[in-house]
Design a protein around this motif. Structure first.
Motif, short mmCIF file in Angstrom:
data_model
loop_
_atom_site.label_atom_id
_atom_site.label_comp_id
_atom_site.label_asym_id
_atom_site.label_seq_id
_atom_site.Cartn_x
_atom_site.Cartn_y
_atom_site.Cartn_z
N THR A 175 13.09 96.55 29.37
CA THR A 175 11.71 96.18 29.66
C THR A 175 11.02 95.64 28.41
OG1 THR A 175 11.04 98.48 29.29
CG2 THR A 175 11.43 97.79 31.57
N ASN A 198 3.79 102.97 37.47
CA ASN A 198 5.26 103.02 37.59
C ASN A 198 5.81 101.71 38.13
OD1 ASN A 198 7.72 104.35 37.22
ND2 ASN A 198 7.78 105.06 39.35
N ALA A 200 7.68 98.18 37.44
CA ALA A 200 8.57 97.45 36.53
C ALA A 200 9.34 96.43 37.36
CB ALA A 200 9.52 98.40 35.81
N GLN A 247 16.50 95.04 42.20
CA GLN A 247 17.28 96.24 41.91
C GLN A 247 17.55 96.43 40.42
OE1 GLN A 247 20.89 95.88 44.24
NE2 GLN A 247 19.75 95.32 46.10
N LYS A 249 17.22 97.30 36.62
CA LYS A 249 16.51 98.35 35.90
C LYS A 249 16.76 98.23 34.40
CE LYS A 249 18.58 101.78 37.87
NZ LYS A 249 19.58 100.98 38.58
N SER A 250 15.83 98.73 33.63
CA SER A 250 16.00 98.71 32.18
C SER A 250 17.24 99.50 31.80
CB SER A 250 14.77 99.33 31.51
OG SER A 250 14.82 99.17 30.11
N ASP A 252 20.28 98.27 32.35
CA ASP A 252 21.41 97.73 33.11
C ASP A 252 22.15 96.67 32.29
OD1 ASP A 252 20.84 99.29 35.26
OD2 ASP A 252 20.10 97.69 36.56
#
Length: 310
Positions: A175, A198, A200, A247, A249-250, A252
């Motif tokens: 992120t 929350n 992102a 899908q 996410k930080s 990944d």
């Protein structure tokens, strides 16, 4: 709809932030090393191609909101976001950048596509032109030819995969890098990230922008001379799957696969007179080998471009 904004000015700090967020070490963007480039006509650093496309992404996002088109995209299941742009001129620090988005065109035969023609000017001169399109299926590399390589995390990073022509670059999505990339692209990061709610949501162009790093790493291994034979982008054709993007996410891993391919035959349009061998097929794969994006990237030697203008 003309979306020019007098505040849309890339300064060197924006270029530095964007290139650091994506590990783009191209000399053209470096505040010191641009001087080393042979016959550099730009007389200073220039903005990143993906940086400009990130600004376009956000401008189109605001356009879609204003014209209530997001419901249409959802109802028609237009899960692919497609970018098709030709690079005409460089964007330099201090120049006002204007993005012009033409009225949306909806085509439903043979398949549904929502399309906008877009032009970008910098300092009053044309810098970028092309299309942003929403579609149910990918518009580029519609039948991806990605061999089964086994577990991608078992292959060495920054290397050619044994038995294939694909070069592998592994990156980790964070992120913090995405936020910095947005800031460098003159985009409000709060539109995508809000820790108090929350929220992102990774922007579309950010994972695609890591292609530049992969291409540079590949060129280093191939001992390309960046000073004597500098390359610049001619065109980008990108299809990204928003369903899979949601899908992401930080932390990944993103596996970027690149291979050189024969150039497309072009008889007209920008760059038609430049016969360059630097054309690449690129894929961004997630850990489970899901194809997040696919892209066709074309570059040309700066010398050839300058010769074509004589």
């Amino acid at each position: 709809m003309h979306t020019s904004d007098s505040s849309d000015v890339f300064n060197q700090i924006h270029i530095d932030v964007a290139r650091n967020a994506t590990d783009d070490f191209n000399l053209f963007h470096d505040r010191n090393r641009w001087l080393r480039i042979n016959h550099n006509p730009f007389k200073g650093p220039i903005a990143l191609g993906f940086q400009l496309e990130s600004l376009i992404e956000h401008k189109v996002f605001l356009y879609r909101q204003h014209h209530n088109e997001n419901a249409l995209i959802s109802d028609k299941n237009l899960r692919f976001s497609n970018y098709q742009f030709s690079f005409v001129n460089a964007v330099k620090p201090g120049q006002v950048v204007s993005v012009d988005i033409k009225k949306s065109q909806l085509k439903e035969d043979p398949e549904t596509i929502l399309s906008n023609r877009i032009t970008v000017k910098s300092g009053g001169a044309l810098a970028l032109l092309g299309y942003k399109k929403e579609s149910k299926f990918a518009l580029f590399l519609t039948n991806p030819d990605v061999p089964q390589f086994g577990a991608l995390n078992q292959h060495p990073d920054r290397s050619f995969i044994s038995g294939s022509s694909f070069f592998l670059k592994r990156k980790f999505i964070t992120t913090s890098n995405a936020k910095n990339f947005l800031c460098g692209s003159l985009v409000d990061q709060d539109a995508f990230f809000d820790p108090f709610k929350n929220k992102a949501v990774f922007p579309e162009i950010f994972p695609c922008s890591l292609i530049s790093s992969a291409l540079l790493e590949k060129a280093v291994i191939e001992k390309h001379d960046f000073e004597r034979n500098p390359l610049v982008y001619m065109s980008h054709k990108i299809s990204i799957d928003r369903t899979y993007l949601a899908q992401l996410k930080s932390g990944d891993a993103l596996y970027i696969l690149i291979r050189q391919i024969p150039p497309e035959s072009r008889k007209e349009g920008i760059g038609h007179a430049i016969d360059s061998p630097y054309h690449y097929e690129c894929y961004g794969l997630m850990e489970d080998k899901t194809i997040l994006y696919r892209a066709l990237i074309s570059l040309a030697p700066l010398e050839q471009i300058l010769n074509s203008l004589k």
